[in-house]
Design a protein around this motif. Sequence first.
Motif, PDB file in Angstrom:
ATOM      1  N   ALA A 189     -29.416 -30.013 -13.982  1.00 21.08           N
ATOM      2  CA  ALA A 189     -30.754 -30.384 -13.522  1.00 21.08           C
ATOM      3  C   ALA A 189     -31.242 -29.433 -12.435  1.00 21.08           C
ATOM      4  O   ALA A 189     -32.418 -29.047 -12.417  1.00 21.08           O
ATOM      5  CB  ALA A 189     -30.744 -31.826 -12.995  1.00 21.08           C
ATOM      6  N   THR A 190     -30.346 -29.025 -11.553  1.00 23.01           N
ATOM      7  CA  THR A 190     -30.704 -28.066 -10.499  1.00 23.01           C
ATOM      8  C   THR A 190     -31.082 -26.722 -11.102  1.00 23.01           C
ATOM      9  O   THR A 190     -32.077 -26.097 -10.692  1.00 23.01           O
ATOM     10  CB  THR A 190     -29.531 -27.885  -9.521  1.00 23.01           C
ATOM     11  OG1 THR A 190     -29.155 -29.163  -8.989  1.00 23.01           O
ATOM     12  CG2 THR A 190     -29.909 -26.954  -8.376  1.00 23.01           C
ATOM     13  N   LEU A 244     -24.215 -33.022  -2.880  1.00 23.96           N
ATOM     14  CA  LEU A 244     -25.347 -33.061  -1.957  1.00 23.96           C
ATOM     15  C   LEU A 244     -26.064 -31.720  -1.892  1.00 23.96           C
ATOM     16  O   LEU A 244     -27.293 -31.670  -1.767  1.00 23.96           O
ATOM     17  CB  LEU A 244     -24.860 -33.466  -0.556  1.00 23.96           C
ATOM     18  CG  LEU A 244     -25.929 -33.647   0.516  1.00 23.96           C
ATOM     19  CD1 LEU A 244     -26.888 -34.771   0.140  1.00 23.96           C
ATOM     20  CD2 LEU A 244     -25.294 -33.937   1.871  1.00 23.96           C
ATOM     21  N   PHE A 245     -25.316 -30.626  -2.028  1.00 20.82           N
ATOM     22  CA  PHE A 245     -25.924 -29.291  -2.015  1.00 20.82           C
ATOM     23  C   PHE A 245     -26.899 -29.129  -3.175  1.00 20.82           C
ATOM     24  O   PHE A 245     -28.030 -28.646  -2.989  1.00 20.82           O
ATOM     25  CB  PHE A 245     -24.827 -28.224  -2.086  1.00 20.82           C
ATOM     26  CG  PHE A 245     -25.343 -26.840  -2.341  1.00 20.82           C
ATOM     27  CD1 PHE A 245     -25.956 -26.116  -1.333  1.00 20.82           C
ATOM     28  CD2 PHE A 245     -25.231 -26.256  -3.598  1.00 20.82           C
ATOM     29  CE1 PHE A 245     -26.456 -24.837  -1.566  1.00 20.82           C
ATOM     30  CE2 PHE A 245     -25.715 -24.991  -3.839  1.00 20.82           C
ATOM     31  CZ  PHE A 245     -26.326 -24.272  -2.816  1.00 20.82           C
ATOM     32  N   PHE A 246     -26.484 -29.549  -4.376  1.00 20.64           N
ATOM     33  CA  PHE A 246     -27.351 -29.426  -5.548  1.00 20.64           C
ATOM     34  C   PHE A 246     -28.579 -30.331  -5.421  1.00 20.64           C
ATOM     35  O   PHE A 246     -29.675 -29.952  -5.853  1.00 20.64           O
ATOM     36  CB  PHE A 246     -26.576 -29.773  -6.820  1.00 20.64           C
ATOM     37  CG  PHE A 246     -25.425 -28.860  -7.097  1.00 20.64           C
ATOM     38  CD1 PHE A 246     -25.621 -27.503  -7.296  1.00 20.64           C
ATOM     39  CD2 PHE A 246     -24.130 -29.344  -7.158  1.00 20.64           C
ATOM     40  CE1 PHE A 246     -24.558 -26.649  -7.550  1.00 20.64           C
ATOM     41  CE2 PHE A 246     -23.065 -28.500  -7.405  1.00 20.64           C
ATOM     42  CZ  PHE A 246     -23.277 -27.158  -7.601  1.00 20.64           C
ATOM     43  N   ILE A 247     -28.397 -31.504  -4.851  1.00 21.80           N
ATOM     44  CA  ILE A 247     -29.525 -32.415  -4.655  1.00 21.80           C
ATOM     45  C   ILE A 247     -30.560 -31.788  -3.730  1.00 21.80           C
ATOM     46  O   ILE A 247     -31.771 -31.820  -4.005  1.00 21.80           O
ATOM     47  CB  ILE A 247     -29.039 -33.761  -4.084  1.00 21.80           C
ATOM     48  CG1 ILE A 247     -28.134 -34.476  -5.095  1.00 21.80           C
ATOM     49  CG2 ILE A 247     -30.219 -34.653  -3.715  1.00 21.80           C
ATOM     50  CD1 ILE A 247     -27.447 -35.702  -4.531  1.00 21.80           C
ATOM     51  N   ILE A 248     -30.094 -31.190  -2.631  1.00 16.68           N
ATOM     52  CA  ILE A 248     -31.003 -30.565  -1.665  1.00 16.68           C
ATOM     53  C   ILE A 248     -31.754 -29.407  -2.309  1.00 16.68           C
ATOM     54  O   ILE A 248     -32.968 -29.257  -2.138  1.00 16.68           O
ATOM     55  CB  ILE A 248     -30.224 -30.088  -0.420  1.00 16.68           C
ATOM     56  CG1 ILE A 248     -29.703 -31.300   0.363  1.00 16.68           C
ATOM     57  CG2 ILE A 248     -31.096 -29.223   0.471  1.00 16.68           C
ATOM     58  CD1 ILE A 248     -28.769 -30.930   1.496  1.00 16.68           C
ATOM     59  N   VAL A 249     -31.034 -28.574  -3.085  1.00 14.56           N
ATOM     60  CA  VAL A 249     -31.674 -27.434  -3.759  1.00 14.56           C
ATOM     61  C   VAL A 249     -32.729 -27.928  -4.748  1.00 14.56           C
ATOM     62  O   VAL A 249     -33.836 -27.378  -4.829  1.00 14.56           O
ATOM     63  CB  VAL A 249     -30.615 -26.564  -4.472  1.00 14.56           C
ATOM     64  CG1 VAL A 249     -31.293 -25.495  -5.325  1.00 14.56           C
ATOM     65  CG2 VAL A 249     -29.700 -25.900  -3.453  1.00 14.56           C
ATOM     66  N   SER A 250     -32.409 -28.980  -5.520  1.00 14.85           N
ATOM     67  CA  SER A 250     -33.367 -29.531  -6.483  1.00 14.85           C
ATOM     68  C   SER A 250     -34.612 -30.052  -5.785  1.00 14.85           C
ATOM     69  O   SER A 250     -35.739 -29.804  -6.231  1.00 14.85           O
ATOM     70  CB  SER A 250     -32.712 -30.662  -7.291  1.00 14.85           C
ATOM     71  OG  SER A 250     -31.735 -30.172  -8.161  1.00 14.85           O
TER      72      SER A 250
END
Length: 308
Positions: free
Chosen positions: A100-101, A184-190
């Motif tokens: 998704a990211t 959490l890193f991927f969530i922030i980037v998305s």
Amino acid sequence: MLNAAEGILLCVVTSEAVLGVLGDTFIALFNCMDYAKNKKLSKTGFILIGLTISRIGVIWIIILQGYIQLFVPHMLISGNITEYITYIWVFLNHLSVWFATNLNILYFLQIAKFSNSVFLWLKRRIGAVFIFLSGCLLASWLLCFPQMTKILHDSKMNQGNTSWVHQRIHDFLINQSLTNLGILFFIIVSLITCFLLIIFLWRHIRQMHSVVSGVRDLNTGAQVKALKFLISFLMLFILHFIGLSIEVLYFILPQNKLLFITGLTATCLYPCGHSIILILGNKQLKQASLKALQHLRCWETTGNLRVT
């Protein structure tokens, strides 16, 4: 036994899961057939296939774990089923969020137009961005799996220990936070890419309206539609992780089944809603879905005629 509110919410969750699996299966099959026809797979097609397949697995894990927790919770206490579900969940959930990211970044770099030097550098090196994110995914798994093994081992060792029960809430929350650091890193980037793309589309729509002087432009209409889809995705994405947080709270308040099913409902909204957004937002997917619905109606009509 479940009360009326819990039963209704569980039916909603099950319906969401069925729609999500059907939508993701349709997207995956469409892209696989497109690859078989053209002998060429684009970056978007590869990401969509990976996203939908991993998300189907995530949906099944969510529903399986939810039904077991509600109706046969002793299965999670005895045996190794908790370990199997946990490890599969970590693998598939990280993979789904990673795809998704990648999809958000790809859309952002293809659609948005900024004069920032960092943006222009990233746009010229999309492949390098994907390689970097792949390394982040591997690092996330390497950090997460040992932590999950420790959590499961401590849970087994302290099972039935009443003195540990008073301290487990604090330890549980800390362990959950450490486990989800990678994702959490991927969530922030998305979220960042979605916000930036929304800002770009909003500015561009305002500029187009000022230039066109009130006359509706087709390009502006398409961008307004894309903006609505982005905002919808963002809301569903946030609700998904709110739902997961609610499910975590259930283990602190294990008697509150309504809280757990509410978390399941919010969690399943994203995989179901996002597949619908992807179908409606893609012209080819939308046309193929309409054709499929027409064929289903024809088969249903033919079947009814045969019966009569």
